[in-house]
Design a protein around this motif. Structure first.
Motif, PDB file in Angstrom:
ATOM      1  N   GLU A 144       0.820  -1.211   0.000  1.00 23.50           N
ATOM      2  CA  GLU A 144       0.000   0.000   0.000  1.00 23.50           C
ATOM      3  C   GLU A 144       0.849   1.255   0.000  1.00 23.50           C
ATOM      4  OE1 GLU A 144      -2.513  -0.414   3.363  1.00 23.50           O
ATOM      5  OE2 GLU A 144      -3.832  -1.924   2.429  1.00 23.50           O
ATOM      6  N   PHE A 145       2.027   1.220   0.642  1.00 24.70           N
ATOM      7  CA  PHE A 145       2.899   2.406   0.624  1.00 24.70           C
ATOM      8  C   PHE A 145       4.202   2.123  -0.122  1.00 24.70           C
ATOM      9  CE2 PHE A 145       3.347   0.265   4.734  1.00 24.70           C
ATOM     10  CZ  PHE A 145       4.711   0.025   4.806  1.00 24.70           C
ATOM     11  N   ASN A 146       4.120   1.206  -1.112  1.00 31.91           N
ATOM     12  CA  ASN A 146       5.261   0.901  -2.001  1.00 31.91           C
ATOM     13  C   ASN A 146       6.506   0.500  -1.223  1.00 31.91           C
ATOM     14  OD1 ASN A 146       3.811   1.503  -4.389  1.00 31.91           O
ATOM     15  ND2 ASN A 146       4.212   3.685  -4.107  1.00 31.91           N
ATOM     16  N   MET A 516       6.929   4.302   8.817  1.00 38.18           N
ATOM     17  CA  MET A 516       7.486   5.532   9.376  1.00 38.18           C
ATOM     18  C   MET A 516       8.790   5.909   8.688  1.00 38.18           C
ATOM     19  SD  MET A 516       6.810   5.112  13.467  1.00 38.18           S
ATOM     20  CE  MET A 516       5.151   5.015  14.127  1.00 38.18           C
ATOM     21  N   MET A 517       9.641   4.928   8.429  1.00 38.04           N
ATOM     22  CA  MET A 517      10.933   5.216   7.808  1.00 38.04           C
ATOM     23  C   MET A 517      10.758   5.749   6.398  1.00 38.04           C
ATOM     24  SD  MET A 517      13.590   2.284   9.151  1.00 38.04           S
ATOM     25  CE  MET A 517      12.622   0.875   8.633  1.00 38.04           C
ATOM     26  N   LEU A 518       9.807   5.176   5.650  1.00 41.61           N
ATOM     27  CA  LEU A 518       9.576   5.650   4.285  1.00 41.61           C
ATOM     28  C   LEU A 518       8.989   7.051   4.267  1.00 41.61           C
ATOM     29  CD1 LEU A 518       8.313   2.469   2.440  1.00 41.61           C
ATOM     30  CD2 LEU A 518      10.336   3.797   1.927  1.00 41.61           C
ATOM     31  N   GLU A 519       8.136   7.346   5.244  1.00 40.07           N
ATOM     32  CA  GLU A 519       7.604   8.703   5.326  1.00 40.07           C
ATOM     33  C   GLU A 519       8.720   9.713   5.552  1.00 40.07           C
ATOM     34  OE1 GLU A 519       4.693   8.620   8.367  1.00 40.07           O
ATOM     35  OE2 GLU A 519       3.165   7.616   7.142  1.00 40.07           O
ATOM     36  N   GLN A 520       9.668   9.357   6.419  1.00 37.30           N
ATOM     37  CA  GLN A 520      10.803  10.249   6.657  1.00 37.30           C
ATOM     38  C   GLN A 520      11.674  10.374   5.413  1.00 37.30           C
ATOM     39  OE1 GLN A 520       9.727  11.834   9.592  1.00 37.30           O
ATOM     40  NE2 GLN A 520      11.931  11.943   9.906  1.00 37.30           N
ATOM     41  N   GLU A 521      11.901   9.260   4.731  1.00 40.80           N
ATOM     42  CA  GLU A 521      12.777   9.268   3.558  1.00 40.80           C
ATOM     43  C   GLU A 521      12.177  10.077   2.419  1.00 40.80           C
ATOM     44  OE1 GLU A 521      16.130   8.073   1.135  1.00 40.80           O
ATOM     45  OE2 GLU A 521      15.750   8.262   3.287  1.00 40.80           O
ATOM     46  N   TYR A 546      17.573   5.149   9.774  1.00 43.27           N
ATOM     47  CA  TYR A 546      16.389   5.424  10.606  1.00 43.27           C
ATOM     48  C   TYR A 546      16.159   4.299  11.613  1.00 43.27           C
ATOM     49  CZ  TYR A 546      15.427   8.613   6.710  1.00 43.27           C
ATOM     50  OH  TYR A 546      15.514   9.582   5.756  1.00 43.27           O
ATOM     51  N   SER A 547      17.219   3.712  12.115  1.00 40.41           N
ATOM     52  CA  SER A 547      17.090   2.525  12.966  1.00 40.41           C
ATOM     53  C   SER A 547      16.337   2.802  14.262  1.00 40.41           C
ATOM     54  CB  SER A 547      18.476   1.964  13.289  1.00 40.41           C
ATOM     55  OG  SER A 547      19.265   2.955  13.955  1.00 40.41           O
ATOM     56  N   SER A 548      16.395   4.024  14.772  1.00 45.32           N
ATOM     57  CA  SER A 548      15.784   4.333  16.072  1.00 45.32           C
ATOM     58  C   SER A 548      14.406   4.965  15.955  1.00 45.32           C
ATOM     59  CB  SER A 548      16.709   5.282  16.856  1.00 45.32           C
ATOM     60  OG  SER A 548      16.897   6.499  16.142  1.00 45.32           O
TER      61      SER A 548
END
Length: 573
Positions: A144-146, A516-521, A546-548
């Motif tokens: 859904e979020f690739n 969450m990590m993809l949103e940040q990226e 974005y490990s943390s």
């Protein structure tokens, strides 16, 4: 004040006050520099609560703080529900009655017996189906979020579950715990892991008590791989490689891959490569030495693995139909062997020819060093005789270098020469051992029409794919440490349920983390392109950045907060 009613023995207020006061006094101590933090009593009390919470959860101070925040949120939910009611006094009395310890209702917890009764004891395949369903749902959410990869690397490995009990049953086997040299009684679970998307697919209890000659079908772990490939295909991806450790260096596995049976349940029946380190039955060092000293040895070459036609009847027909060569009641299954140098060392990148040259130079230096030591030892004996020593002796160990007293300076000088030469020889032999350890052989499944003479570089790259297998080790480590509770059950199905519950939570946590990590990226990418991780190493770099972003403890605390909140809403609203 009420008396607390609980199955845990309660301390009186004076004892609790004494312990709490001791903790507060420790906070008031000065440092070595005679400095003292001037905090209020209120701050000190909250500090002690945070410390105790971190002790209880066996986690960091940050998680201890979040744990207390969950409790604060729960208290807020109770008070908000009371205030929002039309009759505040009635709502307050109702809440007091529900949460009063004397009532023994304990609305937020269940007894040990209740938990045990609700842990299902279904069949092993039905339990595994739930993990299959979870994997499919997680892949759908990733898509859904690739965040889903279309090409997948699977890893299969076993994880042990140690049991301690004076009672035995037929399901027990002796498992190897970690890197320990001792075996312990317990259960072994074969697990399949999607290394690319980092999700568990399957886990099944292995029962080793059934002899192989009683098997009328292929081994259970191969059927598990076949079903996992089908699950991956149903989730919209495709399995390209299967990585396994030396424990799966098995003739039947490579035979199934050779005759394209691993993907037999898939609609797109493509060849799936199996990559396993070669397992030497014996004389491992001698065979590696012979390989390095053979001038005709190559990085990639054809080999075979034996398959007994007596213990594997299900694949016998395929071997006979292809007129497979036999020797000593064995079918010879063709495989590809790849010699990899410095496979686990990032600071060195030697080729096979470099290692062979270094080996021959070191071997020559060892021979000359040994001859030099023998010559020095003879001279040392002669010098001892000249000095009048009745029983002259050679130097046997380097530990004798502590000696400082000699008859004359010539003896001391020769002694130092021998010790120095022996230390140099020891260093050379250590380098030889390191060179042998740096050489690994990876066995890659072949196909019926394999032609490797034009595919040397291709197979070398395939051997490097094996490093992705280590993600299943990380999955076991994170899953068991964070999502699997301690258990003393002697039933394999209860242990499997416990393990699969942890794996399901692990999968959901990883999907939430990926989102969450993809949103940040994507906030940093100017054109907001969709992310398609075709190569696993791209994913590793991405996760290191974005490990943390969402720890396992934070994820569990959010689940705990949500569960408490909905319980309070049902109780008070």
């Amino acid at each position: 004040m009420y008396q607390e009613v609980s199955s845990i023995s309660s301390l009186d207020n004076e004892q609790l006050h004494l312990v709490f006061s001791e903790q507060l006094d420790l906070l008031g101590l000065t440092s070595k520099q005679k400095r003292k933090v001037n905090s209020s009593q209120n701050t000190k009390e909250r500090v002690i609560l945070t410390l105790i919470s971190s002790m209880l959860t066996k986690s960091s101070l940050e998680i201890g703080k979040k744990h207390l925040n969950v409790i604060s949120t729960s208290i807020y939910s109770v008070l908000s529900s009371i205030k929002a009611s039309q009759d505040t006094d009635t709502a307050l009395n109702n809440a007091i009655e529900i949460f009063m310890p004397e009532s023994r209702k304990f609305p937020l917890s269940a007894s040990r017996q209740a938990v045990t009764d609700n842990v299902i004891q279904d069949s092993k395949p039905n339990l595994d189906d739930k993990l299959n369903e979870n994997y499919t749902a997680c892949m759908k959410e990733l898509n859904e979020f690739n965040g889903k990869s279309k090409e997948v690397i699977l890893a299969i490995d076993t994880t042990p579950e140690e049991t301690r009990s004076k009672y035995l049953n037929d399901q027990y086997s002796f498992v190897h715990i970690g890197q320990n040299n001792t075996w312990k009684r317990g259960f072994t679970y074969s697990s399949v892991y999607d290394c690319t998307n980092q999700l568990f697919i399957s886990t099944l209890h292995q029962n080793y008590h059934k002899p192989k000659y009683e098997n009328t079908t292929i081994q259970a772990f191969i059927g598990q791989l076949q079903n996992s490939c089908k699950i991956v295909e149903g989730a919209g991806s495709e399995v390209k490689f299967i990585d396994a450790d030396r424990g799966y260096y098995n003739g039947e596995l490579f035979t199934a891959a050779y005759f394209n049976q691993i993907s037999s349940k898939c609609k797109h029946n493509d060849n799936i490569r199996v990559i396993v380190p070669k397992k030497f039955a014996r004389e491992k060092v001698r065979k590696k030495v012979a390989f390095l000293e053979d001038p005709n040895s190559k990085e990639v070459f054809m080999d075979y693995i034996n398959l007994s036609k007596y213990t594997h009847p299900s694949l016998k027909g395929y071997c006979e139909a292809s007129e497979m060569k036999t020797y000593d009641s064995m079918y010879h299954i063709p495989v590809v062997l790849v010699a990899v140098v410095d496979g686990y060392q990032t600071n060195r990148n030697r080729k096979l020819k470099d290692l062979k040259h270094e080996w021959m130079v070191t071997k020559k230096n060892i021979k000359s060093s040994e001859d030099r030591i023998d010559e020095y030892q003879k001279e040392y004996i002669d010098l001892q005789k000249q000095a009048g020593i009745k029983n002259p002796s050679i130097i046997k160990k380097i530990t004798q270098r502590k000696r400082t007293k000699f008859r004359n300076s010539q003896l001391y000088k020769k002694y130092k020469q021998i010790i120095k030469s022996m230390e140099y020889l020891k260093k050379l032999k250590k380098n030889q051992t390191l060179m042998l350890n740096s050489l690994m052989f990876f066995t890659i499944s072949s196909t019926i029409d394999e032609a490797i003479k034009h595919n040397t570089d291709y197979f070398i790259k395939l051997a490097q794919v094996y490093h992705e297998r280590w993600s299943i080790e990380n999955g076991f480590k994170e899953g068991k440490a964070k999502f699997v509770r301690l258990s003393r059950s002697r039933k394999s199905t209860q242990r499997q349920w416990n393990l699969e519950l942890g794996m399901i939570l692990y999968n959901r946590w990883h999907v939430a983390r990926m989102r969450m990590m993809l949103e940040q990226e994507r906030k940093k990418v100017w054109n907001k392109v969709s992310w398609e991780p075709r190569s696993p190493y791209i994913r590793r770099k991405f996760e290191q950045r974005y490990s943390s972003i969402l720890s396992a403890e934070s994820y569990l605390l959010q689940l705990l907060e949500y569960g408490i909140r909905i319980r309070i809403e049902k109780l008070l609203i």
